[in-house]
Write a protein that holds these residues in place. Structure first.
Motif, PDB file in Angstrom:
ATOM      1  N   TYR A 124      39.420  27.053  39.927  1.00 25.06           N
ATOM      2  CA  TYR A 124      40.515  26.721  40.829  1.00 25.06           C
ATOM      3  C   TYR A 124      39.969  26.062  42.091  1.00 25.06           C
ATOM      4  CZ  TYR A 124      43.288  29.924  37.959  1.00 25.06           C
ATOM      5  OH  TYR A 124      43.916  30.547  36.914  1.00 25.06           O
ATOM      6  N   LEU A 125      40.698  25.054  42.563  1.00 25.27           N
ATOM      7  CA  LEU A 125      40.434  24.416  43.838  1.00 25.27           C
ATOM      8  C   LEU A 125      41.682  24.593  44.698  1.00 25.27           C
ATOM      9  CD1 LEU A 125      38.407  22.480  45.421  1.00 25.27           C
ATOM     10  CD2 LEU A 125      39.938  20.643  44.692  1.00 25.27           C
ATOM     11  N   ALA A 126      41.516  25.187  45.873  1.00 27.72           N
ATOM     12  CA  ALA A 126      42.642  25.462  46.765  1.00 27.72           C
ATOM     13  C   ALA A 126      42.519  24.594  48.009  1.00 27.72           C
ATOM     14  CB  ALA A 126      42.677  26.936  47.156  1.00 27.72           C
ATOM     15  N   VAL A 127      43.626  23.987  48.421  1.00 24.31           N
ATOM     16  CA  VAL A 127      43.673  23.181  49.642  1.00 24.31           C
ATOM     17  C   VAL A 127      44.885  23.621  50.449  1.00 24.31           C
ATOM     18  CG1 VAL A 127      42.519  21.217  48.552  1.00 24.31           C
ATOM     19  CG2 VAL A 127      45.016  21.311  48.581  1.00 24.31           C
ATOM     20  N   GLY A 128      44.815  23.408  51.754  1.00 21.54           N
ATOM     21  CA  GLY A 128      45.928  23.770  52.626  1.00 21.54           C
ATOM     22  C   GLY A 128      45.863  22.999  53.919  1.00 21.54           C
ATOM     23  N   GLY A 129      47.006  22.924  54.612  1.00 20.67           N
ATOM     24  CA  GLY A 129      47.040  22.164  55.852  1.00 20.67           C
ATOM     25  C   GLY A 129      48.370  22.227  56.556  1.00 20.67           C
ATOM     26  N   GLY A 130      48.886  21.041  56.910  1.00 20.88           N
ATOM     27  CA  GLY A 130      50.030  20.941  57.793  1.00 20.88           C
ATOM     28  C   GLY A 130      51.356  21.332  57.200  1.00 20.88           C
ATOM     29  N   ASP A 131      51.458  21.446  55.868  1.00 22.09           N
ATOM     30  CA  ASP A 131      52.750  21.805  55.270  1.00 22.09           C
ATOM     31  C   ASP A 131      52.915  23.307  55.056  1.00 22.09           C
ATOM     32  OD1 ASP A 131      50.933  22.136  53.278  1.00 22.09           O
ATOM     33  OD2 ASP A 131      52.100  21.133  51.717  1.00 22.09           O
ATOM     34  N   ASN A 132      51.954  24.105  55.565  1.00 15.37           N
ATOM     35  CA  ASN A 132      52.023  25.580  55.551  1.00 15.37           C
ATOM     36  C   ASN A 132      51.912  26.180  54.150  1.00 15.37           C
ATOM     37  OD1 ASN A 132      52.758  24.809  58.131  1.00 15.37           O
ATOM     38  ND2 ASN A 132      54.856  25.592  57.977  1.00 15.37           N
ATOM     39  N   LYS A 133      51.496  25.411  53.154  1.00 12.19           N
ATOM     40  CA  LYS A 133      51.390  25.912  51.780  1.00 12.19           C
ATOM     41  C   LYS A 133      49.951  25.822  51.281  1.00 12.19           C
ATOM     42  CE  LYS A 133      56.080  24.581  50.349  1.00 12.19           C
ATOM     43  NZ  LYS A 133      56.867  23.772  49.387  1.00 12.19           N
ATOM     44  N   VAL A 134      49.631  26.696  50.328  1.00 13.43           N
ATOM     45  CA  VAL A 134      48.351  26.645  49.623  1.00 13.43           C
ATOM     46  C   VAL A 134      48.590  25.944  48.293  1.00 13.43           C
ATOM     47  CG1 VAL A 134      46.458  27.961  48.644  1.00 13.43           C
ATOM     48  CG2 VAL A 134      47.573  28.770  50.728  1.00 13.43           C
ATOM     49  N   HIS A 135      47.904  24.842  48.059  1.00  9.65           N
ATOM     50  CA  HIS A 135      48.076  24.067  46.833  1.00  9.65           C
ATOM     51  C   HIS A 135      46.875  24.313  45.917  1.00  9.65           C
ATOM     52  CE1 HIS A 135      51.462  21.844  48.570  1.00  9.65           C
ATOM     53  NE2 HIS A 135      50.755  21.815  49.696  1.00  9.65           N
ATOM     54  N   ILE A 136      47.155  24.620  44.652  1.00  6.74           N
ATOM     55  CA  ILE A 136      46.123  24.979  43.684  1.00  6.74           C
ATOM     56  C   ILE A 136      45.957  23.826  42.681  1.00  6.74           C
ATOM     57  CG2 ILE A 136      45.336  26.715  42.056  1.00  6.74           C
ATOM     58  CD1 ILE A 136      45.740  27.723  44.924  1.00  6.74           C
ATOM     59  N   TRP A 137      44.698  23.444  42.464  1.00  9.29           N
ATOM     60  CA  TRP A 137      44.352  22.358  41.540  1.00  9.29           C
ATOM     61  C   TRP A 137      43.337  22.856  40.522  1.00  9.29           C
ATOM     62  CZ3 TRP A 137      45.984  17.092  42.099  1.00  9.29           C
ATOM     63  CH2 TRP A 137      46.750  16.838  43.235  1.00  9.29           C
ATOM     64  N   ASP A 138      43.261  22.132  39.418  1.00 12.99           N
ATOM     65  CA  ASP A 138      42.173  22.310  38.453  1.00 12.99           C
ATOM     66  C   ASP A 138      41.121  21.266  38.787  1.00 12.99           C
ATOM     67  OD1 ASP A 138      40.424  22.454  36.355  1.00 12.99           O
ATOM     68  OD2 ASP A 138      41.941  22.434  34.788  1.00 12.99           O
ATOM     69  N   PRO A 139      39.952  21.662  39.313  1.00 12.48           N
ATOM     70  CA  PRO A 139      38.975  20.659  39.746  1.00 12.48           C
ATOM     71  C   PRO A 139      38.356  19.857  38.606  1.00 12.48           C
ATOM     72  CG  PRO A 139      38.050  22.854  39.919  1.00 12.48           C
ATOM     73  CD  PRO A 139      39.491  23.036  39.569  1.00 12.48           C
TER      74      PRO A 139
END
Length: 529
Positions: free
Chosen positions: A223-238
């Motif tokens: 899992y790759l997790a990113v987050g920022g200005g939209d207040n959400k944690v987004h999960i990706w398959d790297p």
């Protein structure tokens, strides 16, 4: 007259079928130490789908297979190192193998350090006039705006970066090839306008809704997790670079996400944000777990190792260690201003960088830092220490240690070193710290044109930081990541700071800077060759 079926014939048939299965399992012994689970099966013949399910490798069997492969590799390495060994030497090799496995387990848990800082060989740090306009390392251009965070895969081959314009890049560090993640806005990851409390409306930081400020990857690269200005944690398959889902909504952060960290060996994710909260997520269930409250202002950084102990730092001048299992927290108050970044060195020690330019060492057993370096990134040169090869002035607890202090380095007529800087107080603002995992090597970055490297050493009161040297880096250092071997360092560079636009360096570039680190060869007895 109808024939009466003898009693017990059905059971006899079932037992016969079971014995046939046991014979079959004995004829084809299980591989990799599998248990003979056929004894508990029914008498009916398994279907084609059941046969495939039986042949599939379970997680426990996979762990056993990987452990056997690891032991085989370690034994091969031991045998190659000493090919002409007698019986006593073989017994010693077994002891050394056990000790090596024990040391590896302790290093993974954060209890043991490899001493590699003394092996580091750094080139002479030249003055700005004698240096290239940008840097001397390998620079990888990425997005149009500043890179805000970087993480490395478990094999150190891939680097993942996020930036203020919301782009995600995967970089192959061997070939230099980069791949952009296909970020498409859907109903699941679209931005929402959420009503904010009065105390959250006015703040100095101005972050776009599309900006990404944090990135983290799980230890198994799943899992790759990113987050920022939209207040959400987004999960990706790297691996496939496919978007999985977002975490947030009613249980998510109410303001920008500033930090993400995975606990080693698990899919447990920790996030922090400007809403003063630290949140726990389980990616096995893709669900929210808990919220930790305590910070009195924005939480700016977070880090975790294998233990359920999380360290966070924020704008309230404190560091907090969260004991997840005990549901308690320890509060550590800093001397100066906001603590912008923090990284664990061991399970009980960590290093922090602050906006006033101070670099501090902390221990879980002391409420105050064991070592403080004032203006560690002073412009044009550090205010309390030379650039290369000597010990920087440190404050152990409340007073400076006389034997560890070096003469103050004046900045009157000295020409600045490194890749150059915009100068001013913004140049000394420490925006990132990095730790080579399981070692005594630490790095810090600001905007003074130099990434400074430090050694964790023993002092009078506790651990102190000794300056080893510097690496040129033009621009603001927003993120630092060491490879596990300590052979290279990746820095996320930008023309602006990670969390704002207070100053801009027009001569800098936005992207990744990769510096190779040369380590002196070490003899088997522990000394240098």
């Amino acid at each position: 007259m109808p024939k009466v079926k003898p009693k017990g014939s059905k059971n006899k048939t079932a037992s016969t079928g079971g014995s046939r299965k046991r014979v079959a399992s004995a004829a084809f012994p299980a591989e990799n130490g599998r248990d003979e689970f056929f004894n508990d099966s029914d008498s009916d013949a398994p279907s084609h789908g059941e046969e495939q399910e039986q042949q599939a490798e379970t997680p426990a069997e996979k762990r056993l297979r990987l452990a056997k492969e690891y032991l085989h590799q370690m034994r091969s390495a031991e045998a190659q190192a000493d090919s002409n060994s007698d019986d006593e030497q073989e017994a010693g090799a077994q002891d050394s193998l056990g000790q090596l496995l024990k040391d590896n387990a302790m290093q993974a848990a954060g209890y043991l350090q490899r001493k590699i800082a003394h092996q580091l060989e750094l080139p002479e740090l030249r003055t700005v006039s004698g240096m290239d306009a940008s840097t001397s390392g390998r620079f990888i251009r990425t997005s149009k705006m500043a890179v805000t965070a970087v993480c490395l895969s478990s094999d150190d081959r891939m680097a993942y970066s996020v930036s203020k314009d919301g782009t995600i890049f995967a970089h192959d560090l061997e070939s230099g090839k980069r791949t952009k993640f296909n970020w498409q806005r859907t109903e699941d990851n679209a931005h929402e306008e959420v009503g904010k409390a009065e105390w959250m409306k006015r703040k100095a930081r101005s972050i776009s809704k599309n900006a990404l400020l944090a990135v983290a990857i799980s230890s198994d690269d799943r899992y790759l997790a990113v987050g920022g200005g939209d207040n959400k944690v987004h999960i990706w398959d790297p691996t496939s670079r496919q978007y999985i889902r977002s975490l947030g909504g009613g249980t998510g952060h109410k303001d920008i996400i500033t930090g993400l960290a995975f606990r080693d060996g698990t899919h447990q994710l920790f996030s922090c944000g400007a809403d003063r909260a630290v949140k726990i997520w389980s990616l096995d269930d893709m669900a929210y777990v808990d919220t930790l409250f305590g910070h009195q202002s924005e939480v700016l950084a977070i880090d975790v190792l294998r233990q359920e102990r999380v360290v966070s730092s924020g704008h309230d001048h404190t560091c907090r260690v969260w004991k997840i299992a005990e549901e308690s927290q320890l509060i550590f108050r800093a001397y100066g201003m906001a603590v912008d970044c923090c990284k664990y060195i061991t399970g009980t020690e960590w290093v922090t960088g602050a906006s006033d330019g101070s670099l501090a060492m902390w221990s879980q057993t002391k409420k105050r830092p064991t070592s403080v370096l004032r203006r560690a990134h002073g412009y044009p040169n550090p205010g309390l220490g030379p650039v290369n090869g000597q010990v920087a002035n440190s404050l152990n607890g409340h007073a400076a240690a006389a034997e560890e202090s070096s003469p103050s380095f004046t900045t009157t007529d000295a020409e600045p070193v490194g890749a150059g800087s915009v100068g001013g107080d913004a140049a000394s603002w420490i925006g990132a710290v990095g730790v080579c995992k399981g070692t005594d090597l630490v790095a810090s970055g600001a905007g003074d044109g130099v990434i400074r490297l430090w050694q964790v050493a023993d002092g009078k009161v506790g651990k102190v930081l000794k300056e080893l040297g510097g690496l040129p880096a033009r621009g603001f250092v927003n993120s630092l990541q060491f490879s596990k071997s300590g052979k290279f360092l990746v820095a996320g560079m930008g023309q602006e700071q990670r969390l704002g636009r207070w100053t801009r360096d027009g001569a800098a570039k936005n992207g990744l800077l990769v510096h190779q680190l040369n380590l002196k060869p070490q003899s088997p007895l522990g000394g240098q060759e």
